[in-house]
Design an enzyme around this catalytic site. Structure first.
Site: not given
Length: 687
Positions: A52, A566, A562, A206-207, A568
């Site tokens: 990736y 972004d 944040k 995954y996340h 996350h």
């Protein structure tokens, strides 16, 4: 019980543990595909090495892709920058700091053509991690390929197109859940009709694991999302076999070695059962095909080269679990964007596993293992139980909207951080066997201002040379397809991109029908309190806050932000929960804001400290801009920064007024003490 696991283990397993375990006589390539989706697995063809990557502009990334293919990569996996994920053109005023930083900037068909120049798209499999702006990005890819002489029917690869997990954890959504589901299913229906070698969805666990879920929760939510997509497609008249064949899956592989092997084997059994329950009968529809990636959350900034070992072991778990393709993380990703040497070593790790170790010589070498077979069966049972809980709430969308998913994932993230801080969860070089050592890496910086300027210039030229009436008509048609519910959104977007509309313009056309959607970021102090109860270091930190409160006559107040695109939010939510438990008054700001907007929001809260969580590499632009905006107000609160900041950038941030910086390995009790010190304006102490 090992603290890394979601299911209890015991020190000795025997034949007795296999009593009642189903499918022990299963063969690879046969239902329920416990031992692998192919009869020969890696003995005839190893897993695909699919790294990736993507950064800066299309030209820079194209060079990296061609080098990767020459060095042994067998497929490409595109990382797009955050503005592209969120459907913005690179010249949008609010997103300049993020352009090209955490991925490659793509605004147009021309960008996509440059990205894959010299890459034989009829032979090289391309995976695109894109969900929010899937319509214009996939459309640009299809048009660029067609104009290079490769038809849509020849394209091979996968587009993620998994919007539900964005609402759960990753936050790179654009529209509300219902219109987002319309987009996702329209993409699947178009791909089914026109792209027989392409996967229209990669359902991502995954996340979910990266946000804090254990293996059971990751697998349950992933399969619940997949089931919701299939239900929608079948309900719209799509044949169950065709719907299920379009799906692939994407899992994290973390530090629970045995648990991850069992999870991947259980995933195949569970998907085969679910697909059959929807009416699928084609073996290809019941075969769970997966891509795996080693966990980013297990990488450490201290003693960072230890990450090479962690990644290698995680990669072996993915191989033993039977993955079809694999990405291995670079060792320096907890410090900065990965350097070229570190990325090359990550790829070579897979080549060594394939060619030097004999791992490809045997199909499913763990078959018959007392431990692995028992753990696989117990994992499957635990996931079935959790799927039943989700169904009882009215399905996965209802579970998201009620906050159930958010609470479960947040609780897991808080528990992991608390166990790490207390030392219960061993992390070598961080809380066990520490040795003084300054980690340095070959930091790979991206000049976002330069990339922003280059992309803006390309957009100006594109708009000057196209037929404006044709573009306007195509965008109006796209908005009408969204409004009426008739027609296919991807087909309409392909027409718009072929007319030389941009990613941002297509998104804006849809915004006329579906406004941008946002959700608050919440944290629950109970998630932290339960995980750190009766811990001496944490009690001392809470006592320090109580002393501050007694001396000031009020509670210390911190706002956490944040900045930019972004989304996350694992770190900021865990920190907020911990600080609330410690005795701070804590509030998290809205996502996707400019420094000016963040400063205005923070000022209205009159904080003692302003905290910024950063993971996406744009800190050198966004944090100074926030400080400047705060200085223009009446608030004189110190600004602290936590997250991934390369060591070389620390001095620059401090020079601009940052009071303290916290790396990803910093214990929360240390953060509490430092925050109390900076509220007394002792800002010259080292971080």
């Amino acid at each position: 019980m090992n603290d890394t696991t979601s299911l209890p283990r015991k020190p000795l397993y025997s034949a007795a543990d296999l009593e009642g375990v189903p499918w022990l006589d299963a063969r690879p390539g046969e239902y329920p595909y416990l031992r692998g989706v192919h009869a020969t697995m890696y003995t005839e063809r190893p897993w695909t090495i699919r790294q990736y990557s993507g950064r800066a502009d299309a030209g820079v990334s194209n060079l990296a892709y061609r080098r990767a293919l020459e060095a042994g990569a067998m497929g490409l996996s595109v990382a797009f920058d955050l503005p592209t994920h969120r459907g913005y053109d690179s010249d949008h005023a609010d997103i300049a700091a993020d352009v090209g930083v955490a991925g490659v900037a793509i605004d147009s068909v021309e960008d996509m053509a440059r990205l894959f120049e010299g890459v034989p798209l009829d032979r090289v499999s391309v995976s695109m991690t894109m969900s929010g702006a899937v319509l214009p990005v996939l459309a640009a890819y299809i048009v660029a390929a067609q104009e290079a002489g490769v038809s849509a029917a020849q394209l091979r690869g996968t587009v993620q197109n998994d919007i539900l997990k964005e609402f759960m954890v990753r936050n790179t959504y654009i529209f509300a859940p219902e219109p987002s589901m319309r987009i996702a299913t329209d993409v699947v229906r178009y791909v089914m009709e026109h792209m027989p070698h392409f996967n229209a969805m990669s359902i991502s666990g995954y996340h979910i694991q990266e946000a804090g879920a254990d293996g059971v929760l990751e697998l349950a939510l992933t399969l619940a999302n997949a089931s919701e997509y299939v239900r929608r497609l079948v309900g719209a008249g799509v044949d169950a076999d065709r719907a299920c064949r379009q799906l692939s899956f994407f899992f994290a592989v973390g530090r629970d070695f045995y648990g991850e092997v069992a999870k991947l084997r259980a995933a195949r059994v569970l998907w085969a059962e679910l697909a059959r329950s929807f009416g699928a009968r084609d073996p290809r529809a019941m075969q769970l095909r997966m891509h795996c990636q080693t966990a980013g959350s297990t990488l450490t900034a201290r003693r960072a080269q230890n990450n090479i070992v962690r990644t290698t072991v995680e990669a072996m778990a993915a191989v033993f679990g039977g993955t079809q393709s694999l990405h291995t993380n670079a060792w320096d990703e907890a410090l900065s964007l990965p350097g070229e040497d570190a990325a090359t070593l990550a790829r070579d790790t897979q080549l060594i596993l394939q060619h030097e170790t004999g791992l490809c010589d045997v199909v499913d070498p763990w078959a018959g293992s007392y431990l692995i077979e028992a753990l696989t069966a117990r994992t499957a049972d635990a996931v079935r139980e959790m799927l039943a809980q989700i169904a009882a709430q009215g399905g996965v969308i209802a579970a998201v909207e009620s906050g159930w998913v958010e609470a479960r994932v947040h609780e897991g993230a808080a528990r992991i951080q608390a166990q790490t801080d207390s030392g219960e969860r061993a992390v070598i070089g961080v809380n066990r066997f520490q040795v003084p050592h300054d980690d340095e890496s070959e930091s790979l910086d991206v000049d976002a201002r330069r990339i922003h300027s280059l992309q803006a210039d390309r957009l100006r030229r594109l708009r000057a040379n196209r037929d404006p009436q044709r573009v306007r008509a195509a965008l109006e048609r796209l908005a009408e397809v969204a409004r009426s519910g008739e027609g296919n959104l991807l087909a309409a977007t392909i027409d718009a991109m072929r007319a030389r509309a941009t990613v941002g313009e297509c998104t804006s056309a849809l915004e006329q029908v579906w406004p941008r959607w946002s959700a608050p970021v919440r944290a629950d102090r109970r998630a932290w309190a339960q995980a750190r109860a009766s811990d001496a270091a944490w009690e001392a930190a809470k006592d320090a806050v109580a002393k501050w409160r007694r001396s000031r006559g009020r509670t210390p107040r911190i706002v956490l932000l944040k900045l930019g695109q972004d989304g996350h939010d694992r770190g900021v939510r865990v920190v907020a929960a911990a600080l609330a438990d410690a005795g701070f008054e804590t509030e998290i700001g809205p996502l996707f804001v400019t420094p000016g907007q963040a400063a205005q929001w923070a000022t209205s809260r009159s904080p003692d400290v302003v905290g910024v969580s950063t993971l996406a590499g744009a800190h050198l632009s966004l944090v100074p801009a926030l400080i400047d905006a705060l200085r223009a107000t009446d608030i004189d609160a110190p600004v602290v920064v936590g997250g991934i900041v390369p060591r070389a950038d620390h001095a620059r941030l401090m020079a601009h007024g940052v009071a303290a910086q916290f790396g990803p390995d910093t214990p929360l009790d240390s953060i509490v003490r430092k925050l109390l010190s900076v509220t007394r304006h002792e800002t010259n102490a080292p971080a």
